[in-house]
Design an enzyme around this catalytic site. Structure first.
Site, short mmCIF file in Angstrom:
data_model
loop_
_atom_site.label_atom_id
_atom_site.label_comp_id
_atom_site.label_asym_id
_atom_site.label_seq_id
_atom_site.Cartn_x
_atom_site.Cartn_y
_atom_site.Cartn_z
N GLU A 295 7.41 43.98 94.79
CA GLU A 295 7.45 44.30 93.36
C GLU A 295 8.76 45.01 93.03
O GLU A 295 9.24 45.85 93.79
CB GLU A 295 6.29 45.22 92.98
CG GLU A 295 4.95 44.53 92.89
CD GLU A 295 4.78 43.75 91.61
OE1 GLU A 295 5.64 43.86 90.71
OE2 GLU A 295 3.77 43.03 91.49
N HIS A 337 7.08 34.91 91.68
CA HIS A 337 5.65 34.86 91.41
C HIS A 337 5.29 33.61 90.60
O HIS A 337 4.26 32.97 90.83
CB HIS A 337 5.26 36.13 90.64
CG HIS A 337 3.78 36.33 90.51
ND1 HIS A 337 3.25 37.41 89.83
CD2 HIS A 337 2.72 35.61 90.92
CE1 HIS A 337 1.94 37.35 89.86
NE2 HIS A 337 1.59 36.26 90.51
N ASP A 347 7.03 36.11 86.05
CA ASP A 347 8.04 36.93 86.74
C ASP A 347 8.57 36.21 87.99
O ASP A 347 7.87 35.39 88.57
CB ASP A 347 7.46 38.30 87.08
CG ASP A 347 6.19 38.25 87.92
OD1 ASP A 347 5.29 37.45 87.58
OD2 ASP A 347 6.09 38.99 88.91
#
Length: 517
Positions: A295, A337, A347
């Site tokens: 992330e 993603h 994203d």
């Protein structure tokens, strides 16, 4: 943005958490020059600060850390947070409703009207200050707001300390931001001394066992599955749609049912691991079983979050993971993603620079030394039986400091282990013979302790840059030139260790580094 595997999907109010921070402080002198009456966000910060007796710069910096001062036209974040101050409404965090109760503003206005939203953020911060017992004199002391800032982040323990530490790092550095409407919002950096209270004991220095340059803050067991049902064969790149510390907090919340293996901070590339590589994080649905998820702090529609430090630190991590698990360094195996099968997320979005990122991944092994043989993008744990170029660096450093490690041949044998143990005992470190982050920091920083400040250059600066890379777990470029990036990294280190965050490597800072802190 993570998603849980289909077999585990349940209704939930939100996905990623709120509030990271970047706060900049006022100690009595306004950081802005006289504000132009045509500057609505500046006026909103000043009015809210005056009404609730919250330092104007603190308020502005929290907003900057949360959203880069972008209210996203009233659209919610993944944590269902709204506006510049990211007022949140989900089952675990209800700062939006709290702001409504304190200000009397309608929920709709708090979501969409910038001035109302900033007023709401000030009211929530003041409410936390009141609960902490801060009186008028306390509220004039920027450092006294640290526990209130930590509570604003919506987390507890190490995650709350990470949030507040980030705020106060940026508070020390200052801010010159431009809003989406082109308005300048500025704060002048200055030394800060946060009053951490109970959060002083929060352990934010535990290191990852999989990637020793990363911090370790475990996700809640409800948010991942122990073990894997498939071999690791890909890395999935995500963007949080929220903040670094907020995402860490959300992955610790059992109600979220989402997680990722790693989270990368925008400002300096700091990495926190939350799920072991050998376990299955809930981040990419059908790809979960075979993927590692990374992330990245930020929002997909705002490229300002994607900093050089973030790209480099993340690329070093990805290169390391590819080498460790035999993953090809190509776009078929390092994916967004949005490219994972069965996903409906977008994203990392159109502003993620895939060309640059893949060049950085290809150019880094996550463990290749610089020309001096001592400079690495990340320092991995070395122990008996290790064989690599970082062991050579350990041996070189030990021999130079009078701890005979034998020939610097890159093989961690009995002589090297004995030298490491002796070095650790002499420096007050755990004498386990393992070169982890603390021992690396002490080894790399050993030597002359003359003060260094921005503008300095030479071998002393290189030692400082290497030591900061090991201590912070994020890459600090080793070029021997003490520029703004090194100053920012140093202030981050000083803030995290309770030192005066002046950006100067003086006796106290060298002492902390050489003690492996």
């Amino acid at each position: 943005m993570p998603t849980r595997a289909a077999a585990h999907t349940k209704a939930r109010a939100s996905v990623l958490a709120a509030l990271t921070a970047t706060v900049l402080a006022a100690t009595g002198t306004p950081a802005l020059a006289s504000t132009d009456p045509g500057h609505p966000m500046n006026r909103a910060f000043e009015r809210a600060a005056a009404q609730y007796d919250v330092p104007r710069d603190l308020l502005a910096a929290v907003g900057y850390g949360e959203t880069r001062l972008d209210g996203h036209s009233g659209r919610p974040s993944q944590a269902n947070g709204f506006g510049v101050m990211h007022l949140v409404s989900n089952p675990e965090n209800r700062t939006l409703e709290r702001a409504a109760g304190l200000t009397g503003e309608p929920l709709a206005a708090l979501r969409t009207d910038t001035a109302a939203n900033i007023l709401g953020g000030a009211a929530v911060l003041r409410g936390y200050a009141d609960k902490l017992g801060l009186d008028a004199r306390d509220r004039d002391d920027l450092g006294a707001w640290y526990p209130a800032v930590a509570r604003y982040g919506g987390s507890e323990g190490p995650a709350a300390a990470l949030y507040a530490d980030t705020v106060y790092t940026f508070l020390a550095d200052g801010l010159d931001a431009v809003t989406p409407d082109g308005e300048h919002v500025s704060v002048t950096g200055r030394p800060v001394s946060p009053h951490k209270g109970a959060l002083t004991a929060a352990d934010t220095s535990t290191r990852s066992a999989d990637y020793p340059s990363a911090l370790w803050v475990p996700a809640d067991p409800n948010n991942f599955a122990t073990g894997r049902t498939a071999a690791i064969d890909k890395v999935v790149i995500h963007v949080t749609q929220g903040s670094y510390a907020g995402s860490i907090s959300w992955f610790q919340d059992p109600a979220s049912e989402v997680s990722s293996h790693y989270v990368v901070r925008s400002s300096d590339g700091q990495i926190t691991q939350m799920v072991r590589d050998s376990d299955t994080a809930y981040h990419a649905r059908s790809a979960n079983a075979s993927a590692l998820g990374i992330e990245h702090e930020g929002f997909i529609d705002d490229p300002s979050w994607f900093t050089d430090s973030m790209y480099r630190s993340s690329a070093a991590l990805t290169a390391y993971l590819c080498g460790r698990y035999g993953i090809p360094k190509d776009r078929a195996h390092i994916i967004g993603h949005s490219e994972a099968p069965g996903n409906d997320h977008t994203d990392p979005g159109p502003y993620w620079d895939w060309t640059r990122y893949m060049e950085l991944v290809a150019g880094s092994t996550g463990g290749s030394p610089g020309a001096d043989g001592l400079s690495f993008a990340a320092y991995a744990t070395q122990r008996s039986g290790s064989t690599n170029t970082q062991v050579t660096a350990v041996q070189t450093l030990l021999n130079a400091q009078g701890y005979p490690a034998g020939e610097a041949d890159g093989s961690f044998g009995p002589a090297t282990q004995a030298a490491v143990t002796a070095f650790q005992a002499a420096h007050g470190l755990e004498s386990d013979g393992v070169v982890g982050a603390r021992t690396w920091t002490a080894l790399l920083s050993a030597g002359d302790t003359s003060a260094l400040a921005e503008g300095a250059s030479g071998d002393g600066v290189k030692r400082l840059q290497r030591a900061l890379t090991a201590a912070l777990g994020s890459t600090v470029g080793v070029d021997g030139s003490f520029g703004p990036a090194t100053a920012t990294a140093l202030r981050g280190y000083q803030t995290g260790r309770g030192l005066t965050a002046d950006g100067i490597a003086g006796p106290d800072t060298w002492a902390a580094l050489q003690a492996g802190r």
